[in-house]
Scaffold this motif. Structure first.
Motif, PDB file in Angstrom:
ATOM      1  N   SER A  95       0.816  -1.222   0.000  1.00  0.00           N
ATOM      2  CA  SER A  95       0.000   0.000   0.000  1.00  0.00           C
ATOM      3  C   SER A  95       0.850   1.273   0.000  1.00  0.00           C
ATOM      4  N   LEU A  96       2.137   1.152   0.394  1.00  0.00           N
ATOM      5  CA  LEU A  96       3.003   2.336   0.453  1.00  0.00           C
ATOM      6  C   LEU A  96       3.788   2.563  -0.842  1.00  0.00           C
ATOM      7  N   ILE A  97       3.850   1.551  -1.730  1.00  0.00           N
ATOM      8  CA  ILE A  97       4.648   1.682  -2.957  1.00  0.00           C
ATOM      9  C   ILE A  97       4.179   2.836  -3.842  1.00  0.00           C
ATOM     10  N   PRO A  98       2.857   3.017  -4.100  1.00  0.00           N
ATOM     11  CA  PRO A  98       2.429   4.166  -4.925  1.00  0.00           C
ATOM     12  C   PRO A  98       2.810   5.512  -4.285  1.00  0.00           C
ATOM     13  N   TYR A  99       2.716   5.589  -2.955  1.00  0.00           N
ATOM     14  CA  TYR A  99       3.084   6.827  -2.275  1.00  0.00           C
ATOM     15  C   TYR A  99       4.577   7.128  -2.469  1.00  0.00           C
ATOM     16  N   HIS A 100       5.398   6.082  -2.303  1.00  0.00           N
ATOM     17  CA  HIS A 100       6.851   6.268  -2.422  1.00  0.00           C
ATOM     18  C   HIS A 100       7.228   6.685  -3.839  1.00  0.00           C
ATOM     19  N   GLU A 101       6.618   6.050  -4.825  1.00  0.00           N
ATOM     20  CA  GLU A 101       6.925   6.407  -6.214  1.00  0.00           C
ATOM     21  C   GLU A 101       6.520   7.854  -6.528  1.00  0.00           C
ATOM     22  N   ARG A 102       5.365   8.278  -6.020  1.00  0.00           N
ATOM     23  CA  ARG A 102       4.914   9.657  -6.259  1.00  0.00           C
ATOM     24  C   ARG A 102       5.834  10.669  -5.568  1.00  0.00           C
ATOM     25  N   ALA A 103       6.258  10.337  -4.339  1.00  0.00           N
ATOM     26  CA  ALA A 103       7.160  11.235  -3.622  1.00  0.00           C
ATOM     27  C   ALA A 103       8.498  11.345  -4.340  1.00  0.00           C
ATOM     28  N   ASP A 104       9.034  10.208  -4.835  1.00  0.00           N
ATOM     29  CA  ASP A 104      10.298  10.230  -5.595  1.00  0.00           C
ATOM     30  C   ASP A 104      10.179  11.080  -6.851  1.00  0.00           C
ATOM     31  N   GLN A 105       9.055  10.934  -7.536  1.00  0.00           N
ATOM     32  CA  GLN A 105       8.827  11.714  -8.763  1.00  0.00           C
ATOM     33  C   GLN A 105       8.842  13.215  -8.459  1.00  0.00           C
ATOM     34  N   LEU A 106       8.213  13.628  -7.374  1.00  0.00           N
ATOM     35  CA  LEU A 106       8.172  15.044  -7.012  1.00  0.00           C
ATOM     36  C   LEU A 106       9.539  15.543  -6.561  1.00  0.00           C
ATOM     37  N   LEU A 107      10.269  14.726  -5.801  1.00  0.00           N
ATOM     38  CA  LEU A 107      11.601  15.133  -5.332  1.00  0.00           C
ATOM     39  C   LEU A 107      12.561  15.371  -6.490  1.00  0.00           C
ATOM     40  N   SER A 108      12.403  14.621  -7.564  1.00  0.00           N
ATOM     41  CA  SER A 108      13.302  14.760  -8.717  1.00  0.00           C
ATOM     42  C   SER A 108      13.116  16.089  -9.448  1.00  0.00           C
ATOM     43  N   GLN A 109      12.020  16.796  -9.183  1.00  0.00           N
ATOM     44  CA  GLN A 109      11.762  18.061  -9.869  1.00  0.00           C
ATOM     45  C   GLN A 109      12.447  19.251  -9.184  1.00  0.00           C
ATOM     46  N   PHE A 110      13.049  19.024  -8.006  1.00  0.00           N
ATOM     47  CA  PHE A 110      13.787  20.078  -7.313  1.00  0.00           C
ATOM     48  C   PHE A 110      15.262  20.014  -7.695  1.00  0.00           C
ATOM     49  N   ARG A 111      15.907  21.168  -7.661  1.00  0.00           N
ATOM     50  CA  ARG A 111      17.347  21.200  -7.965  1.00  0.00           C
ATOM     51  C   ARG A 111      18.143  20.516  -6.874  1.00  0.00           C
ATOM     52  N   LYS A 112      17.716  20.712  -5.630  1.00  0.00           N
ATOM     53  CA  LYS A 112      18.418  20.089  -4.509  1.00  0.00           C
ATOM     54  C   LYS A 112      17.441  19.918  -3.349  1.00  0.00           C
ATOM     55  N   THR A 113      17.484  18.742  -2.702  1.00  0.00           N
ATOM     56  CA  THR A 113      16.644  18.501  -1.524  1.00  0.00           C
ATOM     57  C   THR A 113      17.479  17.817  -0.449  1.00  0.00           C
TER      58      THR A 113
END
Length: 531
Positions: A95-113
């Motif tokens: 149940s957490l895999i879709p959440y993790h994938e969405r969070a990774d996708q959003l993190l990749s759009q920042f220059r640095k986190t």
């Protein structure tokens, strides 16, 4: 960004199915200048605690991308979510895999986190927002969003005991009601207006206001300054002080004259912004003064409320009287032989002469060629009374100096990198902040003037007269180099009768028989006459 998620059952008992829980999330953004942006959401469907934590991360990242933000530090108290986002833990629960994938996708759009795990007490604000949203009792399929908009958190009153009041021009509506009353009533008694729109307006806007002990309302600006709020009827009174009064004076004669034959400088200084206008003249005539007032004051800055000048012959003529009558300008003449009565003009005269001396060190007869350059230096220099440059108070922004173009400054480099739309937005922001800049300058000016007056008054022995008193006046003209008839020549003449009492120690005199009028004279040149 601080995030937290909370999930709890409606009856406080553990639920076998997390979908029956009530869940909420809290997000807190802290900007580099410590401004706080908070959001709280009650989720439309129940979920587990870990899912709620992921919901909080995802919602926060989506909001951050909308702001937009390029670099983001993320803090959460869920060790599982933080280490899964770091890649230290594997996501095993389906149940957490879709959440993790969405969070990774959003993190990749920042220059640095950067992602950090913190203790719950460090994440208390986000935790409180999440708990608030989760504890709300809502009908099924009903979604509620609690958003605390972009604002600054109210500080305790004990932290703002050193308020610096500044007059703020603000209006709310066009009726006669005092716009401050709803905010004062809400902050003092917690009561809101009956109108729904006004209720929302007051509740949201009250976070920017502070009510002081004496019932005075202050608004906290973005730079942390507490600004005093004023009633609508005082707005014109406050704003009218901009270019409301000018001081005029004549500098010269210059001996020998300049190469072009100029012998005088006619100068005018705005009492508020300290903006100065000046022209070089070969001769001083009332017609020239009249033309100068129209060309350099009225046509550029509008009609002034008053113009202060001395009692020189060029300032007393029918041509000037007609001009002042036409535009309804008050023509105030300063007391004779009392420079402080038109102190601003006298101070500018000294400053301008100092600038010209530095610029024409080699060829003193070329001062007329450097006059405009000297004015430019004065207008773009920081003035102590207002804590601003005259240029910024007139145009809303600082001037670009020639040296900044030759050796590009940071301001020039930033301006050149902006697009046309960005430049327009920056200029619009400057113009919108101009009124506040001027009001801040007005406050600094009043404080400075009071400080100077206090210092001056400590050394002055007050001497006052009332109407119909008999006084003697110092024999004039008061010229140090004037040859006298000897030590036995009287230094005082009169007696005269005080016909009218002016403000700040000036008096209007007439002779004993009333057939001759004496121009206004300052008290320092008078003494009481005892028959």
């Amino acid at each position: 960004m601080y995030f937290d998620g909370a999930s709890r059952s409606p009856d406080g008992k553990k639920q076998e199915n997390p979908k029956n829980n009530k869940a909420g999330i809290g997000i807190v953004f802290v900007t580099p200048d410590n401004a706080i942006i908070t959001h709280s959401f009650a989720l439309s469907e129940g979920c587990s605690n870990n899912e709620a934590e992921y919901e909080a991360v995802i919602a926060g990242l989506e909001l951050a991308l909308q702001i937009p933000i390029e670099e983001l530090s993320i803090y959460g108290d869920s060790e599982l979510v933080v280490k899964q986002l770091h890649g230290e833990y594997i996501v095993k629960k389906t149940s957490l895999i879709p959440y993790h994938e969405r969070a990774d996708q959003l993190l990749s759009q920042f220059r640095k986190t950067h992602i950090f795990h913190v203790k719950r007490r460090t994440n208390a604000r986000a935790d409180s927002l999440a708990s608030l949203a989760a504890s709300l009792t809502l009908p099924d399929s009903k979604t509620i969003t609690i958003t605390i908009g972009e604002r600054r958190v109210l500080q305790p009153l004990k932290e703002v005991s050193d308020l610096v009041p500044i007059l703020v021009v603000t209006t709310k509506g066009e009726n006669d009601e005092d716009w401050r009353e709803p905010f004062i009533t809400y902050l003092q008694h917690g009561r809101l207006p009956e109108d729904k729109v006004k209720r929302i307006e007051v509740r949201c806007g009250a976070t920017k206001f502070v009510l002081w002990k004496d019932g005075t309302l202050y608004k906290r600006s973005l730079d942390g300054m507490y600004m005093r709020c004023i009633a609508k009827e005082r707005i014109q009174e406050v704003m009218a002080e901009t270019h409301a009064a000018w001081g005029m004076d004549i500098i010269g004669p210059f001996v020998p004259p300049s190469l072009a034959g100029y012998r005088y400088i006619l100068a005018a200084t705005d009492y508020f912004s300290k903006w100065a206008e000046a022209v070089a003249l070969k001769d001083i005539k009332s017609t020239v003064v009249s033309e100068f007032i129209q060309t350099h004051i009225i046509y550029r800055f509008g009609i002034s409320e008053s113009i202060i000048m001395d009692n020189g012959q060029p300032f007393r003529s029918d041509a000037l009287n007609k001009l002042f009558t036409k535009y309804k300008i008050k023509n105030n003449h300063s007391s004779r032989y009392h420079a402080p009565a038109n102190g601003l003009a006298e101070a500018f005269n000294k400053t301008l002469c100092k600038l010209l001396k530095k610029m024409v060190d080699k060829n003193k007869k070329a001062w007329h060629e450097k006059l405009q350059e000297a004015l430019w230096a004065y207008r773009t220099s920081h003035r102590t009374p207002t804590q601003a440059t005259p240029y910024s108070l007139v145009f809303g922004g600082e001037a670009v100096l020639p040296l900044e173009v030759q050796i590009p400054s940071l301001g020039v480099a930033i301006q050149e990198s902006l697009t046309e739309d960005e430049s327009a937005r920056v200029r619009l922001a400057e113009l919108e902040a101009l009124d506040e800049r001027r009001l801040y300058a007005q406050q600094n000016l009043e404080i400075y003037q009071q400080r100077m007056a206090n210092v001056f008054n400590k050394r002055v022995r007050l001497c006052s007269f009332k109407k119909e008193d008999l006084v003697l006046m110092v024999r004039t003209p008061i010229v140090v180099s004037r040859r006298t008839k000897g030590k036995l020549e009287p230094k005082w003449k009169g007696p005269y009768v005080i016909e009218k009492v002016y403000f700040n120690g000036a008096y209007f005199l007439i002779t004993m028989d009333g057939d001759r009028i004496i121009p206004p004279t300052n008290a320092r040149f008078l003494k009481r006459y005892y028959p």
